[in-house]
Enzyme design. Structure first.
Site: not given
Lengths: 449, 428
Positions: A51, A125, A149
């Site tokens: 990420k 996210s 997330s």
């Protein structure tokens, strides 16, 4: 069931395997926007995506924010370092909501699309990490969750998203959203893959003072609980399927108890107050001065200089800085921030009492994967309410895992299980049991052997 | 008049407060890392040595030490602050509710907190530079209650505080700066960043006079921040503050709570208190003892060691002589010999002092190398050619040459005499 990682490592790869993977991935990524960086030089090892809020030395790291464009960290996050040492190979950085601020993967330069239906969102996210996992046959991702997330995109993309107990995975090298809530986690196509990577990267790190080494428990439990008040928030078509899932679990020998925990409803408000307060201090450092986006005109006064740089934050980031700064204010602190920390304490106590008896289980998201148009119509508050099922364990720092249990209109449905602190393996064992009778479905299998 | 001081002290640690970079490095921006530069992804790790020193300072200032300490973020935007917040302490500082005893009065200490230093800003004519070497250096801030009532108390407090800090191991010559809060009526004025007692006294004197004048003219003193100008010896407005600053304090959750019990040590005994006791015990004026020991560890230890062996007055006299001659690292045996000599009426100069101490353990720093000595001897013999003739009749002329050569030098006179003798004999 063995993990696909050991199978992959043992297998003979065709010549040009990695080059073809990168080519195919780049092509598909042009539509799905899962990656912001793809490293074409990868030649060996099990593919690992990271990420974009976790630093990988030498690769641009922006947390999908314009203000960090051009920031190339001179060091790697501890979890990345450990994964690479364990033989994983870095494939690329995955797109996210700016700084982790979002539930749908759209608060960034290019909205991340759902591989099952490209008119729909991927969830956020950690949007890119979930999409990457959903489109590649052999791949795992290092993601991060502050309020859900990992669970949210894992559910919408039909993969396993595991958020361990707070502190088990070092946050060194993580671009902070809310330090007391941020948890690095793992995504994969099976609980075994997830567990394999988790075991390689977990444990104390002297560079993160909040990291811990702890003997992890695995309790065999057949007790599942659903929280009535939370289930009431779930839309009917999703709820119906979820109840069917519970029936199958009962058939597998589990007991399902319905419990009431009204106070968990306050967790959304508490979560947003605490996370925004912390975020507004974390984002103070971005001012176009030393790294990332640079303001050219050094003759400006300090305030003008800072303001110019900070204008490049996205709308959601600005909203959270403003609200977060407000709730920290001397005159309102006791009304907002202090009360939120009390609610957090109450939520922890409540969840600890419940998870002593077994696992909490719920749908991961209250809705079926929405389209981009549907999401655009939501007000900020409706948007935040989508986190009602994922926020409580996140606020409490408790381990939770989202995994697919069914498909509706060709879209995956995710369930989330929650256990007590350091009961992480109990969750993975539970998913592993479920996987014995479940067939994962994916639209793409890039990199199949 | 009410004065409160906020004094910032740099702690003598090897590394910075939250990373492993060295403190106090010359070359600008050479002692920096992702942590003290505030790079995204970096995290602070607390330096335990700083906690230990802060605990010792707190204990020495009679503070209650908190068992658990925590840290907060103090948020404000300034280019010297890499994260745009400073990590400091608020609700659980290292020390609280202490006091410093000055003559006849206690000055209460409100709190002592650990915090990180910002970077240094270097202002040039057309531009400004930032040196991050100082960023993250470990400080404690010592905050008093507004208990200081006049200039004399200010001087006494400052001296007492500095003496305690000196005995904790702080380099007080360069590492102590204070914010002076002063009010003659209601509103207080803060004078920022004043260094040294003379400037503090100057700032206090000027502010008291200025505020009195403002009030006499029928106006009221404004709540504001001022700075002290050493050249003009005046204060001037640097920032008006309508209200207290809003820093939006928030827990620093990259750090946890830290125990302090492991760091508990014997507090420093105030040198002033020791002076008082010895003055009574040995019938010597307290001020003479204070002068000797307030800022002199060696003197304190020599006096303590010798106080039941030698006369106290003589010891003080010797310490004064040593100080004038700038001699350090005296052994207790050497000190004893000096005291006896002084007692017998000697009034030695530096050379003689060193002679008394010689052979014991004094540093070699002052010794001169042999070739230089030889050329000096030759010079003297060249200048007065009659010496070698005189030597034949009276070998004691050697002592004259030794005297000439050793002027102002730290040399072994016996060895020198041998050299001189050899040189003269070589000439014959």
């Amino acid at each position: 069931m063995t993990s696909s990682i050991s199978k992959f490592v043992r297998s003979e790869k065709r010549e040009g395997y990695y080059d073809r993977l990168v080519t195919d991935l780049t092509g598909l990524n042009d539509r799905l926007n899962a990656f912001s960086v793809i490293d074409g030089n990868m030649k060996v090892g099990f593919p690992l995506s990271v990420k974009d809020n976790l630093c990988v030395k030498g690769f641009e790291c922006t947390a999908s924010s314009k203000i960090l464009r051009g920031y190339i960290p001179p060091f790697s996050a501890t979890v990345v370092e450990r994964a690479l040492n364990a033989g994983f190979s870095f494939l690329g950085k995955t797109r996210m909501d700016e700084f982790g601020f979002g539930t749908f993967g759209i608060n960034n330069d290019k909205p991340v699309r759902n591989p099952f239906d490209e008119r729909r969102v991927a969830g956020g996210s950690s949007a890119g990490s979930a999409v990457a996992t959903s489109i590649m046959k052999y791949h795992v991702s290092l993601a991060e969750s502050t309020g859900g997330s990992i669970s949210a995109p894992a559910a919408f993309c039909g993969v396993v998203g595991f958020t361990p107990t707070y502190g088990l995975l070092s946050r060194y090298g993580l671009i902070d959203y809310a330090n007391s809530l941020d948890k690095v986690g793992v995504m994969g196509r099976s609980s075994q893959d997830v567990r394999y990577l988790f075991d390689k990267v977990k444990g104390y790190d002297r560079r993160d003072s909040t990291s811990v080494d702890s003997a992890l428990k695995s309790r065999e439990t057949k007790n599942l609980m659903i929280v009535e008040e939370l289930l009431d928030k779930v839309e009917d078509r999703v709820k119906t399927r979820f109840l069917g899932f519970l029936d199958r679990l009962k058939g597998n020998g589990y007991s399902v108890e319905s419990v009431s925990a009204k106070d968990l409803e306050h967790s959304i408000a508490a979560y947003y107050i605490i996370s925004m307060a912390e975020a507004s201090t974390n984002l103070a450092k971005y001012c176009g001065f030393k790294y990332g986006l640079k303001v050219d005109d050094f003759t400006k006064g300090y305030n003008d200089f800072f303001s110019e740089a900070r204008a490049s934050f996205g709308a959601e980031a600005k909203r959270r800085i403003l609200l977060g700064t407000f709730v920290r204010g001397k005159s309102v602190r006791s009304r907002y921030y202090s009360r939120a920390t009390k609610i957090r304490r109450a939520v922890i106590n409540r969840l600890k009492a419940l998870t002593k008896k077994g696992l909490l289980i719920s749908p991961t998201m209250p809705v079926l994967t929405p389209t981009f148009e549907e999401v655009e119509k939501l007000t900020p508050v409706q948007n935040y309410a989508m986190d009602i099922l994922t926020v409580p364990p996140n606020l409490a720092g408790m381990p939770h895992v989202s995994f697919p249990y069914d498909y509706l209109n060709g879209l995956p449905l995710g369930a989330q299980a929650v256990s007590d602190h350091f009961d992480d393996y109990t969750l993975l064992d539970f998913v592993s049991e479920w996987e014995k009778g479940f067939r994962y479905e994916f639209k793409y299998n890039l990199g199949d052997l | 008049m009410k004065i409160g001081l906020e004094t910032h002290v740099l702690l003598p640690t090897k590394t910075k407060l939250f990373c492993s970079d060295a403190v106090a490095v010359e070359q600008p921006n050479s002692s920096v890392c992702p942590v003290c530069m505030g790079l995204p992804g970096s995290k602070p790790v607390l330096n335990k040595e700083a906690v230990a020193i802060a605990v010792k300072i707190s204990a020495s200032l009679n503070c209650r030490i908190n068992n658990k300490i925590s840290f907060v973020r103090k948020v404000y935007f300034y280019p010297d602050l890499p994260k745009n917040f400073q990590i400091t302490q608020l609700e659980e500082p290292v020390g609280e509710k202490g006091f410093v005893q000055i003559r006849g009065k206690k000055i209460r200490i409100r709190r002592i907190q650990i915090e990180e230093d910002p970077a240094s800003i270097i202002r040039e004519k057309d531009y400004t530079l930032v040196d991050f070497n100082r960023s993250g250096a470990p400080l404690v801030e010592i905050v008093t209650e507004p208990d200081i009532g006049n200039e004399e108390e200010l001087r006494d407090f400052y001296t007492e505080l500095n003496s305690l800090l000196y005995y904790v191991g702080v380099d007080i010559e360069k590492e102590v700066k204070s914010d002076l809060n002063l009010s003659v009526a209601e509103e207080r004025v803060e004078v920022k960043n004043v260094t040294g007692i003379n400037n503090l006294l100057g700032a206090a004197r000027y502010e008291a006079a200025r505020q009195t004048a403002v009030i006499k003219s029928g106006e009221s003193v404004r709540l504001e921040t001022r700075s002290y100008d050493e050249k003009s010896r005046t204060t001037k407005v640097s920032r008006e503050k309508e209200t207290e600053e809003e820093y939006g304090f928030l827990y620093e959750t990259d750090l946890t709570n830290y125990d302090t019990d492991w760091a508990l040590v014997q507090p420093v005994r105030p040198a002033s208190l020791i002076a008082q006791e010895w003055a009574g015990e040995y019938n010597v004026p307290e001020n003479r003892i204070r002068e000797a020991i307030m800022f002199n560890k060696e003197a304190l230890s020599l006096l303590d060691h010798g106080r039941n062996l030698y006369g106290f007055g003589e010891m003080l006299a010797v310490i004064r002589l040593l100080k004038q001659a700038d001699i350090m690292n005296v052994t207790s045996e050497g000190f004893g010999r000096l005291v006896s000599a002084v007692k017998n009426g000697a009034s030695p100069d530096k050379t003689t002092l060193e002679k008394y101490l010689r052979g014991v353990e004094i540093p070699d720093a002052g010794t001169v190398d042999e070739s230089e000595i030889l050329s000096e001897i030759k010079k003297v013999l060249e200048k007065d050619k009659s010496i070698k003739e005189k030597y034949k009749k009276n070998p004691n002329i050697v002592n004259f040459v030794v005297g000439e050569v050793s002027k102002g030098k730290n040399v072994d006179r016996k060895a020198l005499a041998k050299l001189v003798k050899k040189e003269i004999e070589d000439l014959l």
